[in-house]
Design a protein around this motif. Structure first.
Motif, PDB file in Angstrom:
ATOM      1  N   VAL A   1      24.710 -94.422  62.317  1.00 18.36           N
ATOM      2  CA  VAL A   1      23.418 -94.567  62.029  1.00 18.36           C
ATOM      3  C   VAL A   1      22.814 -93.303  61.417  1.00 18.36           C
ATOM      4  CG1 VAL A   1      21.187 -94.029  63.744  1.00 18.36           C
ATOM      5  CG2 VAL A   1      23.419 -95.098  64.515  1.00 18.36           C
ATOM      6  N   ILE A   2      22.645 -93.509  60.206  1.00 18.63           N
ATOM      7  CA  ILE A   2      22.212 -92.409  59.270  1.00 18.63           C
ATOM      8  C   ILE A   2      20.495 -92.012  59.166  1.00 18.63           C
ATOM      9  CG2 ILE A   2      22.002 -91.616  57.106  1.00 18.63           C
ATOM     10  CD1 ILE A   2      24.858 -92.434  57.150  1.00 18.63           C
ATOM     11  N   ASP A   3      20.215 -90.995  58.580  1.00 16.96           N
ATOM     12  CA  ASP A   3      18.710 -91.037  59.118  1.00 16.96           C
ATOM     13  C   ASP A   3      18.148 -91.028  57.494  1.00 16.96           C
ATOM     14  OD1 ASP A   3      16.280 -89.637  59.060  1.00 16.96           O
ATOM     15  OD2 ASP A   3      17.140 -88.017  59.888  1.00 16.96           O
ATOM     16  N   VAL A   4      17.553 -91.342  57.403  1.00 10.20           N
ATOM     17  CA  VAL A   4      17.215 -91.705  55.860  1.00 10.20           C
ATOM     18  C   VAL A   4      15.551 -91.050  55.559  1.00 10.20           C
ATOM     19  CG1 VAL A   4      18.535 -93.102  54.731  1.00 10.20           C
ATOM     20  CG2 VAL A   4      16.286 -94.626  56.076  1.00 10.20           C
ATOM     21  N   SER A   5      15.572 -89.669  56.415  1.00  9.72           N
ATOM     22  CA  SER A   5      13.743 -89.436  55.905  1.00  9.72           C
ATOM     23  C   SER A   5      13.698 -88.747  55.132  1.00  9.72           C
ATOM     24  CB  SER A   5      13.632 -89.164  57.190  1.00  9.72           C
ATOM     25  OG  SER A   5      14.481 -87.890  58.113  1.00  9.72           O
ATOM     26  N   GLN A   6      12.811 -88.007  54.585  1.00 12.28           N
ATOM     27  CA  GLN A   6      12.320 -87.396  53.713  1.00 12.28           C
ATOM     28  C   GLN A   6      12.740 -86.778  53.265  1.00 12.28           C
ATOM     29  OE1 GLN A   6      10.788 -88.388  50.766  1.00 12.28           O
ATOM     30  NE2 GLN A   6       9.916 -90.452  51.840  1.00 12.28           N
ATOM     31  N   SER A   7      13.087 -85.606  54.809  1.00  9.92           N
ATOM     32  CA  SER A   7      13.838 -83.905  54.400  1.00  9.92           C
ATOM     33  C   SER A   7      15.190 -84.367  53.852  1.00  9.92           C
ATOM     34  CB  SER A   7      14.042 -83.641  55.922  1.00  9.92           C
ATOM     35  OG  SER A   7      14.343 -84.759  56.946  1.00  9.92           O
TER      36      SER A   7
ATOM     37  N   ALA B   1      32.890 -98.815  72.964  1.00 12.09           N
ATOM     38  CA  ALA B   1      32.008 -99.116  71.194  1.00 12.09           C
ATOM     39  C   ALA B   1      31.754 -97.371  71.943  1.00 12.09           C
ATOM     40  CB  ALA B   1      30.870 -99.834  71.935  1.00 12.09           C
ATOM     41  N   ARG B   2      31.561 -97.351  70.589  1.00 11.42           N
ATOM     42  CA  ARG B   2      30.360 -95.631  69.943  1.00 11.42           C
ATOM     43  C   ARG B   2      29.883 -95.680  69.018  1.00 11.42           C
ATOM     44  NH1 ARG B   2      34.376 -90.389  69.101  1.00 11.42           N
ATOM     45  NH2 ARG B   2      35.214 -91.194  71.135  1.00 11.42           N
ATOM     46  N   ILE B   3      28.771 -94.507  69.231  1.00 13.19           N
ATOM     47  CA  ILE B   3      27.593 -93.950  67.883  1.00 13.19           C
ATOM     48  C   ILE B   3      27.927 -93.270  67.136  1.00 13.19           C
ATOM     49  CG2 ILE B   3      25.200 -93.736  67.421  1.00 13.19           C
ATOM     50  CD1 ILE B   3      24.087 -96.225  69.784  1.00 13.19           C
ATOM     51  N   VAL B   4      27.755 -93.166  66.319  1.00 10.51           N
ATOM     52  CA  VAL B   4      27.938 -91.527  64.764  1.00 10.51           C
ATOM     53  C   VAL B   4      26.873 -91.387  64.301  1.00 10.51           C
ATOM     54  CG1 VAL B   4      29.274 -90.573  63.400  1.00 10.51           C
ATOM     55  CG2 VAL B   4      30.274 -92.419  64.567  1.00 10.51           C
ATOM     56  N   LEU B   5      26.187 -90.514  64.852  1.00  9.59           N
ATOM     57  CA  LEU B   5      24.940 -90.630  64.902  1.00  9.59           C
ATOM     58  C   LEU B   5      24.328 -89.268  64.182  1.00  9.59           C
ATOM     59  CD1 LEU B   5      21.100 -91.230  64.803  1.00  9.59           C
ATOM     60  CD2 LEU B   5      20.967 -89.137  66.917  1.00  9.59           C
ATOM     61  N   PHE B   6      23.904 -89.353  62.779  1.00  8.83           N
ATOM     62  CA  PHE B   6      23.299 -88.351  61.894  1.00  8.83           C
ATOM     63  C   PHE B   6      22.341 -88.520  60.914  1.00  8.83           C
ATOM     64  CE2 PHE B   6      23.434 -86.980  57.294  1.00  8.83           C
ATOM     65  CZ  PHE B   6      24.181 -86.568  57.037  1.00  8.83           C
TER      66      PHE B   6
ATOM     67  N   VAL C   1      28.223 -95.484  76.691  1.00 13.84           N
ATOM     68  CA  VAL C   1      28.597 -95.690  75.092  1.00 13.84           C
ATOM     69  C   VAL C   1      28.433 -94.221  74.413  1.00 13.84           C
ATOM     70  CG1 VAL C   1      27.689 -96.399  72.319  1.00 13.84           C
ATOM     71  CG2 VAL C   1      27.460 -98.035  74.823  1.00 13.84           C
ATOM     72  N   PRO C   2      29.579 -93.610  74.336  1.00 12.17           N
ATOM     73  CA  PRO C   2      29.406 -92.381  74.031  1.00 12.17           C
ATOM     74  C   PRO C   2      28.379 -91.914  72.598  1.00 12.17           C
ATOM     75  CG  PRO C   2      31.376 -92.484  73.838  1.00 12.17           C
ATOM     76  CD  PRO C   2      30.954 -94.114  74.472  1.00 12.17           C
ATOM     77  N   ILE C   3      27.937 -91.102  71.835  1.00 12.08           N
ATOM     78  CA  ILE C   3      27.376 -90.197  70.570  1.00 12.08           C
ATOM     79  C   ILE C   3      27.572 -89.652  70.127  1.00 12.08           C
ATOM     80  CG2 ILE C   3      25.101 -90.434  69.052  1.00 12.08           C
ATOM     81  CD1 ILE C   3      23.365 -91.814  71.560  1.00 12.08           C
ATOM     82  N   SER C   4      28.738 -89.646  69.376  1.00 14.97           N
ATOM     83  CA  SER C   4      28.909 -88.593  68.137  1.00 14.97           C
ATOM     84  C   SER C   4      27.674 -87.947  67.143  1.00 14.97           C
ATOM     85  CB  SER C   4      30.267 -88.584  67.545  1.00 14.97           C
ATOM     86  OG  SER C   4      30.935 -88.957  68.437  1.00 14.97           O
ATOM     87  N   THR C   5      27.003 -86.719  67.150  1.00 14.64           N
ATOM     88  CA  THR C   5      26.009 -86.131  66.965  1.00 14.64           C
ATOM     89  C   THR C   5      26.142 -85.282  65.540  1.00 14.64           C
ATOM     90  OG1 THR C   5      25.686 -84.828  68.057  1.00 14.64           O
ATOM     91  CG2 THR C   5      24.573 -86.758  68.669  1.00 14.64           C
ATOM     92  N   ILE C   6      25.739 -85.195  64.444  1.00 10.92           N
ATOM     93  CA  ILE C   6      26.017 -84.638  63.200  1.00 10.92           C
ATOM     94  C   ILE C   6      24.977 -84.446  63.337  1.00 10.92           C
ATOM     95  CG2 ILE C   6      27.528 -84.415  61.226  1.00 10.92           C
ATOM     96  CD1 ILE C   6      29.397 -86.677  61.579  1.00 10.92           C
ATOM     97  N   SER C   7      24.431 -82.553  62.892  1.00  8.26           N
ATOM     98  CA  SER C   7      23.473 -82.689  62.126  1.00  8.26           C
ATOM     99  C   SER C   7      23.938 -81.247  61.064  1.00  8.26           C
ATOM    100  CB  SER C   7      22.583 -81.204  63.030  1.00  8.26           C
ATOM    101  OG  SER C   7      23.531 -80.075  63.865  1.00  8.26           O
ATOM    102  N   PHE C   8      23.064 -82.177  59.811  1.00 10.74           N
ATOM    103  CA  PHE C   8      23.479 -81.978  58.854  1.00 10.74           C
ATOM    104  C   PHE C   8      22.951 -80.544  58.026  1.00 10.74           C
ATOM    105  CE2 PHE C   8      24.902 -84.008  54.099  1.00 10.74           C
ATOM    106  CZ  PHE C   8      25.995 -82.723  53.991  1.00 10.74           C
ATOM    107  N   GLY C   9      23.076 -80.053  57.356  1.00 12.16           N
ATOM    108  CA  GLY C   9      22.434 -79.445  55.886  1.00 12.16           C
ATOM    109  C   GLY C   9      22.087 -77.544  56.699  1.00 12.16           C
ATOM    110  N   THR C  10      21.012 -76.755  56.393  1.00 15.32           N
ATOM    111  CA  THR C  10      21.621 -75.932  56.188  1.00 15.32           C
ATOM    112  C   THR C  10      19.712 -75.395  57.327  1.00 15.32           C
ATOM    113  OG1 THR C  10      20.918 -74.821  54.273  1.00 15.32           O
ATOM    114  CG2 THR C  10      22.688 -75.326  54.474  1.00 15.32           C
TER     115      THR C  10
END
Length: 396
Positions: free
Chosen positions: A163-169, A264-269, A298-307
């Motif tokens: 699951v990938i965030d495609v917002s303007q940020s 199952a698992r969700i990988v949230l970016f 369903v565990p969610i592995s979250t990745i916060s990306f950026g500075t």
């Protein structure tokens, strides 16, 4: 009620080091890191390509060339160790026989005559054959007790939703060339390296969420969908999670193959806070969706990306878009998953590699008695050989 503490996130600048130290017969306390959550997804059938790893509870099996793993943990039939009492009786009997024999020898008054009629034997290691015989019996006893060692096997019945965030940020260039491009590069690497038997799907979300690729083992289809990600306004993290849960439920019915739904698992970016709705605890919020994911297993592995220094240009004005760790960490905590933070493409690739190891394999106990049987057989043969060479007979 005070809020529960957030799950501490982990920043990976490189792949987690593997503990290669060999511990034989000694256990150490297992160190828990997010990379040790591979057992979250379980219940899948074994496949070829097993790999031996450290045993449970921090014990390690010693891998000996030509023999295999020598493990002293996970015994299936520990009651066989009662045979050790028989071995102890044999040792006691051997000692008594040796003492009695020496007493009989001392009865001879003429020692010169004794030396003339008695066969000459080597003075070195007279009891070595007996010692080797006892060791072989001990090794056979361990083998009968059924020791096990842990092996990692590829999964062949599991679901992963990316699951990938495609917002303007995601236009921010604090990560070269920008956050979106770096995310696409690492996501395609993740798809390439994920165990082939796992069904991988893709969801893109901004103000709404869309299933770009239903769970499939066709990696080319998923990578093609990753290349087609496009920017959109707002961020509805909760809707992205809920859409992933719906896709998992639908795919689980199609896959079948067991009494239970496939694991199952969700990988949230994502890189920023949820903006739709503004309260993550609302019915469509991220925290509510995370609780629902936990209820469904369903565990969610979250990745916060950026500075913290990221920004985008909107109407010729610079808009700060710092990375948001708090929301992603809380989502991981509520769902029973793990949270990661990456501020560069190399860190992101390492995180995906770690997740691939977690998700793509499961740990199961495997039989380790064969090595002890081989060792016992070799020691028994050595006892017979030394008995002939030293005492000119098989050890008594």
């Amino acid at each position: 009620m005070p809020p529960s503490p957030a799950v501490p996130h982990q920043r990976l600048a490189s792949r987690p080091p593997r503990d290669t130290a060999v511990r034989f017969g000694v256990c150490r306390a297992a160190t828990r890191t997010p990379a040790t959550t591979a057992v979250v997804i379980k219940g899948t059938a074994p496949r070829e390509g097993t790999r031996s790893i450290g045993d449970r509870n921090g014990c390690r099996a010693m891998n000996v060339p030509l023999l295999g793993p020598l493990s002293l943990t996970g015994f299936h039939h520990a009651w066989f160790f009662l045979f050790g009492l028989v071995i102890a009786l044999l040792v006691g009997y051997y000692v008594v026989i040796q003492v009695a024999r020496r007493r009989r020898v001392l009865r001879f008054a003429n020692m010169e005559l004794l030396e003339a009629v008695a066969p000459k034997r080597s003075a070195r290691w007279p009891h070595l054959p007996a010692v080797l015989l006892v060791l072989s019996l001990l090794f056979f006893t361990i083998a009968m007790a059924g020791p096990t060692h842990d092996v990692r096997i590829p999964r062949n019945r599991a679901l992963v939703m990316l699951v990938i965030d495609v917002s303007q940020s995601m236009r921010a260039t604090d990560v070269e060339p920008n956050r979106m491009a770096a995310a696409q590069d690492a996501a395609k690497q993740f798809a390439d390296e994920l165990t082939p038997g796992i069904n991988l799907g893709l969801i893109a979300y901004a103000g709404t969420a869309s299933v770009l690729a239903a769970p499939t083992t066709n990696r080319a289809l998923v990578k093609d969908a990753i290349d087609k990600l496009q920017f959109a306004d707002r961020t509805a993290t909760g809707e992205g999670i809920s859409t992933a849960l719906q896709a998992i439920a639908t795919a689980g019915v199609v896959i079948g193959g067991g009494d239970q739904p496939p694991p199952a698992r969700i990988v949230l970016f994502s890189d920023g806070k949820e903006t739709v709705p503004s309260n993550p605890d609302s019915p469509k919020g991220a925290y509510t969706a995370a609780r629902s994911a936990k209820d469904q297993g369903v565990p969610i592995s979250t990745i916060s990306f950026g500075t913290p220094y990221g920004y985008v240009e909107i109407n010729d004005a610079r808009q700060p878009v710092p990375v948001d760790d708090e929301t992603m960490s809380k989502v991981a905590e509520l769902s029973g998953g793990s949270h990661y933070n990456a501020s560069s493409l190399s860190e992101l690739r390492d995180i995906y590699a770690t997740l691939q190891q977690q998700i793509g394999y499961e740990t199961i106990p495997a039989d380790a008695s064969a090595a002890w049987l081989k060792l016992g057989t070799f020691t028994l043969a050595l006892a017979a050989m030394t008995g002939f060479l030293i005492n000119r007979r098989i050890p008594e």
